[in-house]
Design a protein around this motif. Sequence first.
Motif, PDB file in Angstrom:
ATOM      1  N   GLY A 100       0.835  -1.189   0.000  1.00 41.77           N
ATOM      2  CA  GLY A 100       0.000   0.000   0.000  1.00 41.77           C
ATOM      3  C   GLY A 100       0.873   1.242   0.000  1.00 41.77           C
ATOM      4  N   LEU A 101       0.684   2.118  -0.962  1.00 44.16           N
ATOM      5  CA  LEU A 101       1.535   3.287  -1.079  1.00 44.16           C
ATOM      6  C   LEU A 101       1.429   4.194   0.140  1.00 44.16           C
ATOM      7  N   ASP A 102       0.262   4.259   0.733  1.00 44.40           N
ATOM      8  CA  ASP A 102       0.073   5.107   1.902  1.00 44.40           C
ATOM      9  C   ASP A 102      -0.075   4.296   3.186  1.00 44.40           C
ATOM     10  N   THR A 103       0.477   3.089   3.153  1.00 40.18           N
ATOM     11  CA  THR A 103       0.538   2.232   4.341  1.00 40.18           C
ATOM     12  C   THR A 103       1.872   2.454   5.037  1.00 40.18           C
ATOM     13  N   SER A 104       1.885   2.377   6.356  1.00 43.85           N
ATOM     14  CA  SER A 104       3.117   2.625   7.103  1.00 43.85           C
ATOM     15  C   SER A 104       4.134   1.520   6.865  1.00 43.85           C
ATOM     16  N   ILE A 105       5.392   1.897   6.911  1.00 48.63           N
ATOM     17  CA  ILE A 105       6.466   0.912   6.762  1.00 48.63           C
ATOM     18  C   ILE A 105       6.451  -0.068   7.925  1.00 48.63           C
ATOM     19  N   GLU A 106       5.906   0.357   9.049  1.00 51.65           N
ATOM     20  CA  GLU A 106       5.783  -0.528  10.216  1.00 51.65           C
ATOM     21  C   GLU A 106       4.971  -1.771   9.884  1.00 51.65           C
ATOM     22  N   LEU A 128       8.849   7.306   1.843  1.00 59.88           N
ATOM     23  CA  LEU A 128      10.173   6.793   1.492  1.00 59.88           C
ATOM     24  C   LEU A 128      10.527   7.138   0.053  1.00 59.88           C
ATOM     25  N   LEU A 129       9.627   6.829  -0.869  1.00 64.08           N
ATOM     26  CA  LEU A 129       9.924   6.999  -2.289  1.00 64.08           C
ATOM     27  C   LEU A 129      10.055   8.467  -2.679  1.00 64.08           C
ATOM     28  N   GLN A 130       9.417   9.355  -1.913  1.00 63.05           N
ATOM     29  CA  GLN A 130       9.442  10.780  -2.273  1.00 63.05           C
ATOM     30  C   GLN A 130      10.399  11.600  -1.410  1.00 63.05           C
ATOM     31  N   HIS A 131      11.139  10.945  -0.523  1.00 63.09           N
ATOM     32  CA  HIS A 131      12.072  11.634   0.372  1.00 63.09           C
ATOM     33  C   HIS A 131      11.363  12.643   1.278  1.00 63.09           C
ATOM     34  N   THR A 132      10.184  12.284   1.737  1.00 61.93           N
ATOM     35  CA  THR A 132       9.465  13.138   2.681  1.00 61.93           C
ATOM     36  C   THR A 132       9.289  12.452   4.036  1.00 61.93           C
ATOM     37  N   SER A 133      10.121  11.458   4.312  1.00 64.04           N
ATOM     38  CA  SER A 133      10.020  10.703   5.568  1.00 64.04           C
ATOM     39  C   SER A 133      10.642  11.416   6.756  1.00 64.04           C
ATOM     40  N   ASN A 177      16.019   6.292   2.843  1.00 65.31           N
ATOM     41  CA  ASN A 177      14.683   5.974   2.332  1.00 65.31           C
ATOM     42  C   ASN A 177      14.717   4.794   1.373  1.00 65.31           C
ATOM     43  N   TYR A 178      15.724   4.753   0.517  1.00 69.14           N
ATOM     44  CA  TYR A 178      15.764   3.711  -0.507  1.00 69.14           C
ATOM     45  C   TYR A 178      16.389   2.413  -0.016  1.00 69.14           C
ATOM     46  N   VAL A 179      17.206   2.485   1.024  1.00 67.85           N
ATOM     47  CA  VAL A 179      17.619   1.246   1.680  1.00 67.85           C
ATOM     48  C   VAL A 179      16.387   0.562   2.263  1.00 67.85           C
ATOM     49  N   LEU A 180      15.529   1.343   2.917  1.00 73.95           N
ATOM     50  CA  LEU A 180      14.291   0.776   3.452  1.00 73.95           C
ATOM     51  C   LEU A 180      13.373   0.280   2.337  1.00 73.95           C
ATOM     52  N   TRP A 249      23.672   0.251  -2.011  1.00 74.72           N
ATOM     53  CA  TRP A 249      22.647  -0.784  -2.186  1.00 74.72           C
ATOM     54  C   TRP A 249      21.475  -0.305  -3.042  1.00 74.72           C
ATOM     55  N   ALA A 250      20.264  -0.389  -2.542  1.00 77.14           N
ATOM     56  CA  ALA A 250      19.076  -0.042  -3.334  1.00 77.14           C
ATOM     57  C   ALA A 250      19.014   1.433  -3.681  1.00 77.14           C
ATOM     58  N   ALA A 251      19.862   2.225  -3.062  1.00 79.52           N
ATOM     59  CA  ALA A 251      19.885   3.667  -3.321  1.00 79.52           C
ATOM     60  C   ALA A 251      20.874   4.055  -4.408  1.00 79.52           C
ATOM     61  N   GLY A 252      21.820   3.133  -4.783  1.00 78.05           N
ATOM     62  CA  GLY A 252      22.813   3.597  -5.744  1.00 78.05           C
ATOM     63  C   GLY A 252      23.851   2.599  -6.195  1.00 78.05           C
ATOM     64  N   GLN A 253      23.536   1.314  -6.229  1.00 82.63           N
ATOM     65  CA  GLN A 253      24.561   0.296  -6.469  1.00 82.63           C
ATOM     66  C   GLN A 253      24.719  -0.131  -7.922  1.00 82.63           C
TER      67      GLN A 253
END
Length: 363
Positions: A100-106, A128-133, A177-180, A249-253
């Motif tokens: 869910g895009l608006d579901t918590s990462i928890e 996370l995806l928008q860097h607003t975390s 954000n992108y590691v998560l 990693w997922a942010a820049g590998q």
Amino acid sequence: MAAGVMGVPAAAAASRAGSTPTGADPVQRGLDALVRSDGVPAALASVKERGHRTRTYTAGVGDLATGSKVPWDGQVRIGSNTKAFTAVVVLQLVGEGKIGLDTSIETYLPDLVRGNGIDGNRITVRHLLQHTSGLPNYVPYLSDDVRPYTPRELLDIALQHDAVFAPGKDWQYSNTNYVLAGMLVEKVTRRPLAEGLDRRVIERIGLRHTYFPAHGDVRIREPHPKGYYQESPGSPLRDGTELDPSWAWAAGQMISTNSDLNRFYTALLSGDLLPAEQLRQMRTTVPAEYFGPGARYGLGIVSRPLSCGGRYWGHGGSTTGYETRGGVRGDLRAAADIAVTTQPSDKGVMERVDGLVDMALCR
């Protein structure tokens, strides 16, 4: 890292796949100037216009020690362009009803995102995806030695520091954000992130020279120009081509080529990778002047204004030894990507690279 002291050569340049004479081509002239005037060891570009074949360009040398030629469309480390790939996989899973895009990462990674002012219950996948975390960026706190990292280690480094702002209240670029986001993909799919990137993106659109390096793989597989770094502004260039990229990693590998990046962003904006609703969400943006005047950030993708009107979409990447800039016009009429083989200490150099991208997309 190899640490040989290097000097910068005179420009050596060539272009391919077009009838325009090398000396008259403005992209070629721009790359030559980056080598000649800005001290960039090598510059590579790929420009594709709809209905026309791709033009490939090089300038400088691929190896400062030997003076070898820059390989045509050589592989480079693409840094944060990786975020766009990771975001595509997450959004595909959103489209499949698995995230869910608006579901918590928890919800997906319980009891993991905790710190001073940090609560995974308040941070959504969209944040996370928008860097607003508001999550702090771990990168400034990495040790100077380049060593292998696990995603959990990177996250733990970030969580030792305070939240930057409350989720959704501001924007700030953070690799955390992108590691998560990568950890989320692995949790939901129960498969390695690299496997998801291969199956869902790379193989799907036929990217033949793009891959996510295995843990501990320090090489670049295919022909490539060497990448260089400086320990401090004005210091000699040193060879940083071979390194363990797990710190990103997922942010820049990832590793790719200019032409593969053009193919990726064109396919993405054409709707070949995401359903219409997920592509719409990806293109819903917030201001992100970090990327330059008028820039806006969507979900793993950046929108920038064009001097000729309209906007273009891409990301760009900065990593040890390499910088990449480019994207595709919003009307899909052209795609362009440029790479240089160092991270210039002078910000004006990359502003000139951005200007070359704009010129290539507008002509």
